[in-house]
Design a protein around this motif. Structure first.
Motif, PDB file in Angstrom:
ATOM      1  N   PRO A 193      13.331 138.150  -8.979  1.00  0.00           N
ATOM      2  CA  PRO A 193      13.162 136.663  -9.021  1.00  0.00           C
ATOM      3  C   PRO A 193      12.843 136.195  -7.519  1.00  0.00           C
ATOM      4  O   PRO A 193      13.021 136.950  -6.237  1.00  0.00           O
ATOM      5  CB  PRO A 193      14.793 136.241  -8.863  1.00  0.00           C
ATOM      6  N   GLU A 194      12.305 135.567  -7.603  1.00  0.00           N
ATOM      7  CA  GLU A 194      11.417 134.262  -6.611  1.00  0.00           C
ATOM      8  C   GLU A 194      12.419 134.576  -5.349  1.00  0.00           C
ATOM      9  O   GLU A 194      12.082 135.008  -4.157  1.00  0.00           O
ATOM     10  CB  GLU A 194      10.901 133.009  -6.893  1.00  0.00           C
ATOM     11  N   GLU A 195      14.095 133.976  -5.532  1.00  0.00           N
ATOM     12  CA  GLU A 195      15.271 134.297  -4.874  1.00  0.00           C
ATOM     13  C   GLU A 195      15.009 135.319  -3.847  1.00  0.00           C
ATOM     14  O   GLU A 195      15.463 134.973  -2.806  1.00  0.00           O
ATOM     15  CB  GLU A 195      15.647 133.996  -5.370  1.00  0.00           C
ATOM     16  N   ASN A 196      14.917 136.137  -4.403  1.00  0.00           N
ATOM     17  CA  ASN A 196      15.223 137.265  -4.027  1.00  0.00           C
ATOM     18  C   ASN A 196      13.796 137.606  -2.681  1.00  0.00           C
ATOM     19  O   ASN A 196      14.005 139.392  -1.999  1.00  0.00           O
ATOM     20  CB  ASN A 196      14.765 138.772  -5.108  1.00  0.00           C
TER      21      ASN A 196
ATOM     22  N   ALA B  11      25.899 139.753   1.570  1.00  0.00           N
ATOM     23  CA  ALA B  11      27.589 139.175   1.987  1.00  0.00           C
ATOM     24  C   ALA B  11      27.817 137.872   1.070  1.00  0.00           C
ATOM     25  O   ALA B  11      28.932 137.659   1.272  1.00  0.00           O
ATOM     26  CB  ALA B  11      27.628 139.658   3.264  1.00  0.00           C
ATOM     27  N   ARG B  12      26.623 136.626   1.837  1.00  0.00           N
ATOM     28  CA  ARG B  12      27.311 135.692   0.864  1.00  0.00           C
ATOM     29  C   ARG B  12      27.910 135.555  -0.917  1.00  0.00           C
ATOM     30  O   ARG B  12      28.490 134.463  -1.247  1.00  0.00           O
ATOM     31  CB  ARG B  12      25.898 134.607   1.223  1.00  0.00           C
ATOM     32  N   ARG B  13      26.873 136.576  -1.396  1.00  0.00           N
ATOM     33  CA  ARG B  13      27.078 136.416  -2.154  1.00  0.00           C
ATOM     34  C   ARG B  13      27.932 137.805  -2.757  1.00  0.00           C
ATOM     35  O   ARG B  13      28.645 136.809  -4.004  1.00  0.00           O
ATOM     36  CB  ARG B  13      26.178 137.631  -3.632  1.00  0.00           C
ATOM     37  N   GLU B  14      27.720 138.427  -2.309  1.00  0.00           N
ATOM     38  CA  GLU B  14      29.193 139.971  -2.806  1.00  0.00           C
ATOM     39  C   GLU B  14      29.239 140.100  -1.314  1.00  0.00           C
ATOM     40  O   GLU B  14      28.545 141.155  -0.337  1.00  0.00           O
ATOM     41  CB  GLU B  14      28.468 141.009  -3.611  1.00  0.00           C
TER      42      GLU B  14
ATOM     43  N   ASP C 103      24.185 131.319   6.343  1.00  0.00           N
ATOM     44  CA  ASP C 103      24.836 129.951   6.094  1.00  0.00           C
ATOM     45  C   ASP C 103      24.241 129.118   5.641  1.00  0.00           C
ATOM     46  O   ASP C 103      24.926 128.272   4.826  1.00  0.00           O
ATOM     47  CB  ASP C 103      25.809 129.596   7.127  1.00  0.00           C
ATOM     48  N   ALA C 104      22.457 128.681   6.301  1.00  0.00           N
ATOM     49  CA  ALA C 104      21.605 127.636   5.732  1.00  0.00           C
ATOM     50  C   ALA C 104      20.598 127.975   4.490  1.00  0.00           C
ATOM     51  O   ALA C 104      20.820 127.544   3.962  1.00  0.00           O
ATOM     52  CB  ALA C 104      21.358 127.335   6.595  1.00  0.00           C
ATOM     53  N   TRP C 105      21.335 129.171   4.199  1.00  0.00           N
ATOM     54  CA  TRP C 105      20.330 129.954   2.690  1.00  0.00           C
ATOM     55  C   TRP C 105      20.141 128.934   1.882  1.00  0.00           C
ATOM     56  O   TRP C 105      18.978 128.650   1.162  1.00  0.00           O
ATOM     57  CB  TRP C 105      20.417 130.953   2.991  1.00  0.00           C
ATOM     58  N   GLU C 106      21.494 128.777   1.326  1.00  0.00           N
ATOM     59  CA  GLU C 106      21.432 127.972  -0.279  1.00  0.00           C
ATOM     60  C   GLU C 106      21.071 126.746  -0.066  1.00  0.00           C
ATOM     61  O   GLU C 106      21.282 126.269  -0.626  1.00  0.00           O
ATOM     62  CB  GLU C 106      22.287 128.921  -1.203  1.00  0.00           C
ATOM     63  N   THR C 107      21.413 125.973   1.053  1.00  0.00           N
ATOM     64  CA  THR C 107      20.898 124.350   1.532  1.00  0.00           C
ATOM     65  C   THR C 107      19.424 124.324   1.548  1.00  0.00           C
ATOM     66  O   THR C 107      18.736 124.531   2.632  1.00  0.00           O
ATOM     67  CB  THR C 107      21.608 124.316   2.601  1.00  0.00           C
ATOM     68  N   PRO C 108      19.314 122.581   1.620  1.00  0.00           N
ATOM     69  CA  PRO C 108      18.096 122.253   2.253  1.00  0.00           C
ATOM     70  C   PRO C 108      17.073 121.817   3.848  1.00  0.00           C
ATOM     71  O   PRO C 108      16.713 122.777   3.975  1.00  0.00           O
ATOM     72  CB  PRO C 108      18.187 120.728   1.913  1.00  0.00           C
ATOM     73  N   ALA C 109      18.574 122.634   4.382  1.00  0.00           N
ATOM     74  CA  ALA C 109      17.960 123.386   5.340  1.00  0.00           C
ATOM     75  C   ALA C 109      17.765 124.208   6.510  1.00  0.00           C
ATOM     76  O   ALA C 109      17.193 124.250   7.677  1.00  0.00           O
ATOM     77  CB  ALA C 109      20.318 123.219   6.772  1.00  0.00           C
ATOM     78  N   ARG C 110      17.365 125.052   4.417  1.00  0.00           N
ATOM     79  CA  ARG C 110      17.046 126.624   5.669  1.00  0.00           C
ATOM     80  C   ARG C 110      16.083 126.841   6.229  1.00  0.00           C
ATOM     81  O   ARG C 110      15.933 127.205   7.304  1.00  0.00           O
ATOM     82  CB  ARG C 110      16.430 127.207   3.972  1.00  0.00           C
ATOM     83  N   GLU C 111      14.841 125.983   5.540  1.00  0.00           N
ATOM     84  CA  GLU C 111      13.482 126.145   6.588  1.00  0.00           C
ATOM     85  C   GLU C 111      13.982 125.459   8.286  1.00  0.00           C
ATOM     86  O   GLU C 111      13.282 126.084   9.038  1.00  0.00           O
ATOM     87  CB  GLU C 111      12.230 125.930   6.229  1.00  0.00           C
TER      88      GLU C 111
END
Length: 366
Positions: free
Chosen positions: A74-77, A99-102, A224-232
């Motif tokens: 997957p692209e997100e990986n 760790a955010r996932r599991e 903490d920001a990885w899945e948010t719009p603030a990631r970049e």
């Protein structure tokens, strides 16, 4: 089930001019098949994980090529690091994202550019390492040494853990002088350090926090920001501040001193494809000992004419005919813009040519 993390960085300067900064060795088919080293790595991890639990950490300039080669991941990986910060930041970023996932997941870190001769033995060894990781140990896979090698680091091992094959790692040793390497191999207490790691992400991140608190704090901000719009924005702000250090130095050496590191010995035909001489040793050769990278040794080699020549490693990449006459034990690499010819016993020194090109400012060749 294991999360597999594949750090895919570095330019493989000892494989110049085939391997370049923009197209490094892990993207090349150096496996004796059509698969690149990266594709072969993902393929042999298939019995241990799934594409959805496979992550690749790579640089901006390689991300598109990695995605093209790994269409099942997957692209997100595909985690893109803005700049190289050595192995600790890359591996720890993946650990923090997992760790955010599991939070108690087991992850393994496996280089993108190694060759494995016995995939089944490799899988069995990694499974044994997972058992140690589930007990809370930071696990390595130690390679059974076949010779007194001075180009690898070593793991100094103590007693066993329980009844299985797991042994305590007492100390990480730097690349030794030859006589020291001989003593290591003869003692039976040392394994090659292949930088294969398996651990629970919470155990690793706790040890990172103990030894490298600033790096841990920075990576937590990014995760903490990885899945948010603030990631970049956060990545651009924090990533350049992270220390440029290997995971061995940053975490594993200190963890070993604290008795937290274990290893399982592996004997599965491991090779790090460090230079062209090594490549010539592991790929199939013709009756004269010549290896043509990308060709079947039992068939005619298009674009190559070797007469009264033996022990050659030939890499024909330009579309021109490469012909040799009456030579032995040479490396011949022909690419569209650069040609390398050197004795096989000088293969490690190819890196010095790259250093010279950088000093001259000839970056287009690097």
């Amino acid at each position: 089930m294991l999360f597999a993390v594949i750090p895919a960085g570095g330019s493989g300067t000892r494989l110049w001019p085939l391997s370049r900064a923009g197209h490094p060795k892990f993207l090349h088919p150096l496996t004796g098949t059509a698969a690149s080293l990266l594709q072969a790595t993902v393929e042999r991890l298939a019995p241990l994980t799934t594409p959805e639990r496979t992550l690749v950490v790579t640089g901006v300039s390689h991300a598109a090529a990695v995605a093209r080669q790994l269409t099942g991941v997957p692209e997100e990986n595909i985690l893109i690091e803005p700049s190289p910060r050595d192995s600790c930041a890359a591996i720890a970023l993946a650990a923090a994202v997992i760790a955010r996932r599991e939070p108690e997941a087991v992850m393994g870190s496996f280089a993108a550019d190694h060759l494995i001769g016995d995939p089944d033995g490799y899988v069995a060894t990694v499974r044994r390492a997972v058992e140690g990781a589930e007990q809370g140990l930071l696990m390595t896979v130690g390679i059974m040494p076949t010779r007194p090698e001075t180009g690898y680091g070593y793991l100094q091992c103590g007693g066993g853990v329980g009844d299985g094959p797991i042994r305590v790692v007492e100390e990480f040793k730097e690349k030794p002088a030859y006589d020291v390497a001989v003593s290591y191999v003869e003692s039976g207490r040392y394994f090659w350090n292949a930088s294969m790691f398996v651990w629970r992400v919470d155990a690793f991140l706790a040890e990172l926090a103990r030894q490298q608190p600033e790096m841990h704090a920075g990576l937590q901000r990014i995760a903490d920001a990885w899945e948010t719009p603030a990631r970049e924005e956060v990545l651009a702000d924090v990533w350049p501040t992270l220390p440029k250090i290997s995971v061995d130095y940053a975490v594993m050496e200190g963890a070993a001193a604290a008795g937290l590191v274990g290893t399982v010995p592996g004997d599965f035909g491991w090779n790090d494809v460090g230079d062209f001489h090594t490549l010539g040793d592991v790929l199939p050769a013709d009756p004269a000992g010549n290896v043509v990278v990308g060709a079947d040794p039992t068939e005619d080699k298009p674009g190559v004419l070797l007469r009264d020549s033996s022990g050659l490693v030939v890499v024909p990449q330009s579309g021109r005919l490469v012909a040799t006459l009456g030579v032995r034990d040479l490396i011949v690499v022909d690419t569209p813009d650069a040609v390398l010819v050197c004795p096989r016993d000088r293969a490690q020194d190819v890196k010095k040519l790259v250093d010279d090109l950088k000093k001259r400012g000839d970056d287009s060749y690097v």
